[in-house]
Design a protein around this motif. Structure first.
Motif, PDB file in Angstrom:
ATOM      1  N   THR A 174      -7.887  -2.504 -16.065  1.00  0.00           N
ATOM      2  CA  THR A 174      -7.977  -1.624 -14.901  1.00  0.00           C
ATOM      3  C   THR A 174      -8.868  -2.205 -13.804  1.00  0.00           C
ATOM      4  OG1 THR A 174      -9.769  -0.388 -15.982  1.00  0.00           O
ATOM      5  CG2 THR A 174      -7.526   0.453 -16.248  1.00  0.00           C
ATOM      6  N   THR A 175      -9.412  -3.406 -14.027  1.00  0.00           N
ATOM      7  CA  THR A 175     -10.180  -4.052 -12.960  1.00  0.00           C
ATOM      8  C   THR A 175      -9.249  -4.653 -11.917  1.00  0.00           C
ATOM      9  OG1 THR A 175     -10.303  -6.210 -14.068  1.00  0.00           O
ATOM     10  CG2 THR A 175     -12.003  -4.580 -14.607  1.00  0.00           C
ATOM     11  N   ARG A 176      -7.977  -4.791 -12.267  1.00  0.00           N
ATOM     12  CA  ARG A 176      -6.993  -5.321 -11.322  1.00  0.00           C
ATOM     13  C   ARG A 176      -6.350  -4.181 -10.542  1.00  0.00           C
ATOM     14  NH1 ARG A 176      -5.187 -10.549 -11.994  1.00  0.00           N
ATOM     15  NH2 ARG A 176      -5.962 -11.663 -13.816  1.00  0.00           N
ATOM     16  N   GLN A 177      -5.799  -4.538  -9.404  1.00  0.00           N
ATOM     17  CA  GLN A 177      -5.068  -3.570  -8.584  1.00  0.00           C
ATOM     18  C   GLN A 177      -3.736  -4.176  -8.167  1.00  0.00           C
ATOM     19  OE1 GLN A 177      -4.091  -0.285  -7.757  1.00  0.00           O
ATOM     20  NE2 GLN A 177      -6.317  -0.233  -7.988  1.00  0.00           N
ATOM     21  N   PRO A 178      -2.640  -3.685  -8.735  1.00  0.00           N
ATOM     22  CA  PRO A 178      -2.578  -2.609  -9.734  1.00  0.00           C
ATOM     23  C   PRO A 178      -3.028  -3.067 -11.119  1.00  0.00           C
ATOM     24  CG  PRO A 178      -0.398  -3.519  -9.381  1.00  0.00           C
ATOM     25  CD  PRO A 178      -1.300  -4.190  -8.376  1.00  0.00           C
ATOM     26  N   ALA A 179      -3.329  -2.098 -11.976  1.00  0.00           N
ATOM     27  CA  ALA A 179      -3.744  -2.407 -13.339  1.00  0.00           C
ATOM     28  C   ALA A 179      -2.624  -3.169 -14.055  1.00  0.00           C
ATOM     29  CB  ALA A 179      -4.078  -1.126 -14.093  1.00  0.00           C
ATOM     30  N   MET A 180      -3.025  -4.062 -14.982  1.00  0.00           N
ATOM     31  CA  MET A 180      -2.054  -4.871 -15.710  1.00  0.00           C
ATOM     32  C   MET A 180      -2.222  -4.671 -17.217  1.00  0.00           C
ATOM     33  SD  MET A 180      -0.262  -6.239 -13.402  1.00  0.00           S
ATOM     34  CE  MET A 180       0.696  -7.281 -14.497  1.00  0.00           C
ATOM     35  N   PRO A 181      -1.109  -4.656 -17.963  1.00  0.00           N
ATOM     36  CA  PRO A 181      -1.194  -4.497 -19.423  1.00  0.00           C
ATOM     37  C   PRO A 181      -1.918  -5.666 -20.087  1.00  0.00           C
ATOM     38  CG  PRO A 181       1.034  -4.056 -18.632  1.00  0.00           C
ATOM     39  CD  PRO A 181       0.285  -4.682 -17.493  1.00  0.00           C
ATOM     40  N   LEU A 182      -2.634  -5.330 -21.165  1.00  0.00           N
ATOM     41  CA  LEU A 182      -3.296  -6.344 -21.986  1.00  0.00           C
ATOM     42  C   LEU A 182      -2.712  -6.421 -23.387  1.00  0.00           C
ATOM     43  CD1 LEU A 182      -7.079  -5.903 -21.075  1.00  0.00           C
ATOM     44  CD2 LEU A 182      -5.523  -7.715 -20.343  1.00  0.00           C
ATOM     45  N   ARG A 183      -2.275  -5.292 -23.920  1.00  0.00           N
ATOM     46  CA  ARG A 183      -1.664  -5.294 -25.256  1.00  0.00           C
ATOM     47  C   ARG A 183      -0.355  -4.520 -25.180  1.00  0.00           C
ATOM     48  NH1 ARG A 183      -5.902  -3.434 -29.653  1.00  0.00           N
ATOM     49  NH2 ARG A 183      -4.247  -4.120 -31.061  1.00  0.00           N
ATOM     50  N   VAL A 184       0.728  -5.207 -25.489  1.00  0.00           N
ATOM     51  CA  VAL A 184       2.076  -4.643 -25.375  1.00  0.00           C
ATOM     52  C   VAL A 184       2.767  -4.824 -26.729  1.00  0.00           C
ATOM     53  CG1 VAL A 184       4.251  -4.689 -24.114  1.00  0.00           C
ATOM     54  CG2 VAL A 184       2.125  -5.304 -22.935  1.00  0.00           C
ATOM     55  N   PHE A 185       3.080  -3.728 -27.386  1.00  0.00           N
ATOM     56  CA  PHE A 185       3.715  -3.759 -28.703  1.00  0.00           C
ATOM     57  C   PHE A 185       5.125  -3.198 -28.556  1.00  0.00           C
ATOM     58  CE2 PHE A 185      -0.370  -3.357 -31.514  1.00  0.00           C
ATOM     59  CZ  PHE A 185      -0.897  -4.478 -30.883  1.00  0.00           C
ATOM     60  N   ALA A 186       6.137  -4.017 -28.847  1.00  0.00           N
ATOM     61  CA  ALA A 186       7.524  -3.585 -28.758  1.00  0.00           C
ATOM     62  C   ALA A 186       8.146  -3.601 -30.153  1.00  0.00           C
ATOM     63  CB  ALA A 186       8.310  -4.499 -27.819  1.00  0.00           C
ATOM     64  N   GLU A 187       8.909  -2.558 -30.476  1.00  0.00           N
ATOM     65  CA  GLU A 187       9.499  -2.450 -31.809  1.00  0.00           C
ATOM     66  C   GLU A 187      10.907  -1.882 -31.726  1.00  0.00           C
ATOM     67  OE1 GLU A 187       8.594  -0.408 -36.197  1.00  0.00           O
ATOM     68  OE2 GLU A 187       7.144  -0.246 -34.564  1.00  0.00           O
ATOM     69  N   TYR A 191      12.497  -5.129 -36.212  1.00  0.00           N
ATOM     70  CA  TYR A 191      11.851  -6.186 -35.444  1.00  0.00           C
ATOM     71  C   TYR A 191      10.637  -5.664 -34.681  1.00  0.00           C
ATOM     72  CZ  TYR A 191      16.399  -8.188 -36.433  1.00  0.00           C
ATOM     73  OH  TYR A 191      17.531  -8.624 -37.078  1.00  0.00           O
ATOM     74  N   LYS A 192       9.618  -6.514 -34.602  1.00  0.00           N
ATOM     75  CA  LYS A 192       8.407  -6.194 -33.854  1.00  0.00           C
ATOM     76  C   LYS A 192       7.990  -7.412 -33.030  1.00  0.00           C
ATOM     77  CE  LYS A 192       6.580  -2.949 -37.294  1.00  0.00           C
ATOM     78  NZ  LYS A 192       5.435  -2.634 -38.193  1.00  0.00           N
ATOM     79  N   VAL A 193       7.575  -7.155 -31.811  1.00  0.00           N
ATOM     80  CA  VAL A 193       7.049  -8.195 -30.937  1.00  0.00           C
ATOM     81  C   VAL A 193       5.738  -7.674 -30.361  1.00  0.00           C
ATOM     82  CG1 VAL A 193       7.415  -9.583 -28.864  1.00  0.00           C
ATOM     83  CG2 VAL A 193       9.366  -8.975 -30.313  1.00  0.00           C
ATOM     84  N   ARG A 194       4.668  -8.459 -30.493  1.00  0.00           N
ATOM     85  CA  ARG A 194       3.367  -8.015 -30.007  1.00  0.00           C
ATOM     86  C   ARG A 194       2.760  -9.065 -29.089  1.00  0.00           C
ATOM     87  NH1 ARG A 194       0.360  -4.703 -34.925  1.00  0.00           N
ATOM     88  NH2 ARG A 194       2.029  -3.162 -35.194  1.00  0.00           N
ATOM     89  N   LEU A 195       2.352  -8.606 -27.924  1.00  0.00           N
ATOM     90  CA  LEU A 195       1.665  -9.455 -26.959  1.00  0.00           C
ATOM     91  C   LEU A 195       0.223  -9.001 -26.831  1.00  0.00           C
ATOM     92  CD1 LEU A 195       4.152  -9.735 -23.928  1.00  0.00           C
ATOM     93  CD2 LEU A 195       3.514 -11.557 -25.508  1.00  0.00           C
ATOM     94  N   ALA A 196      -0.707  -9.916 -27.005  1.00  0.00           N
ATOM     95  CA  ALA A 196      -2.122  -9.680 -26.727  1.00  0.00           C
ATOM     96  C   ALA A 196      -2.490 -10.609 -25.578  1.00  0.00           C
ATOM     97  CB  ALA A 196      -2.973  -9.961 -27.961  1.00  0.00           C
ATOM     98  N   ILE A 197      -2.533 -10.064 -24.366  1.00  0.00           N
ATOM     99  CA  ILE A 197      -2.676 -10.865 -23.154  1.00  0.00           C
ATOM    100  C   ILE A 197      -4.154 -11.037 -22.818  1.00  0.00           C
ATOM    101  CG2 ILE A 197      -2.089 -11.011 -20.698  1.00  0.00           C
ATOM    102  CD1 ILE A 197       0.324  -9.108 -21.418  1.00  0.00           C
TER     103      ILE A 197
END
Length: 204
Positions: A174-187, A191-197
């Motif tokens: 949330t320090t960015r404008q606009p806020a950007m995701p850091l952890r995105v879990f898709a299932e 199948y599962k895909v996980r991003l830790a940005i």
């Protein structure tokens, strides 16, 4: 060939939990205010297709789990998706665009496919919806069909359901404008895909 980089469930959990603070699992249906802010966010980011994210990726087919460090460079319709395994150090580099995709780092040399998704599935067994994930990673709905979206107490997307996938947003920068995701879990079972940005950068 499908045994790319094996990791234990314990090490995988530690890998992801170290990357960001877990977000409280609050999910509220969109109202006029939150849906309006999301629509504005999507307008603001509609042309954002020159960016780089760095972090960690894990994929699972319900039986095997694989993970590695990730650098994803998006340059309009062109992309470079590089994953390095934490144990073997083996690197897979997926590049391409509208004319097809190439995957380097395989035994037997580079493979070519008509699209990234089918190439990854056929060669290394990874089911990654890259076309949609390109938008989901930005916190946006993909343009591939209808989507249901719920929001957290902070007004940012908390869960997105689209194309049979459930995408949970576990943390935001949330320090960015606009806020950007850091952890995105898709299932999309199994199948599962996980991003830790860990870092976002955008071309000006």
């Amino acid at each position: 060939m499908h045994r790319v980089v094996r990791t234990s469930l314990v090490s995988l959990a530690l890998l992801l939990s170290a990357c960001a603070t877990t977000r409280a699992p609050v999910r509220q249906p969109g109202d006029a205010a939150t849906l309006g802010r999301q629509a504005q966010r999507e307008r603001d980011l509609a042309d954002t297709d020159h960016w780089t994210l760095q972090g960690k990726l894990s994929v699972s087919d319900g039986k095997d789990s694989n993970s590695g460090t990730l650098t994803w460079r998006q340059d309009g319709d062109r992309y470079e998706f590089t994953v390095r395994g934490p144990i073997t150090g083996r690197t897979f580099r997926l590049t391409g665009g509208p004319d097809g995709a190439d995957l380097e780092g395989l035994d037997g040399g580079t493979r070519h496919g008509t699209d990234a998704e089918s190439l990854m599935a056929a060669t290394v067994g990874w089911q990654i919806p890259l076309r949609e994930l390109k938008r989901w990673a930005l916190g946006l709905r993909a343009d591939t069909g209808a989507a249901d979206i719920a929001f957290g107490g902070d007004g940012l997307p908390s869960r997105l359901v689209q194309d049979g996938w459930t995408v949970d947003y576990k943390a935001w920068d949330t320090t960015r404008q606009p806020a950007m995701p850091l952890r995105v879990f898709a299932e999309k079972a199994p199948y599962k895909v996980r991003l830790a940005i860990e870092d976002w950068s955008f071309a000006k």
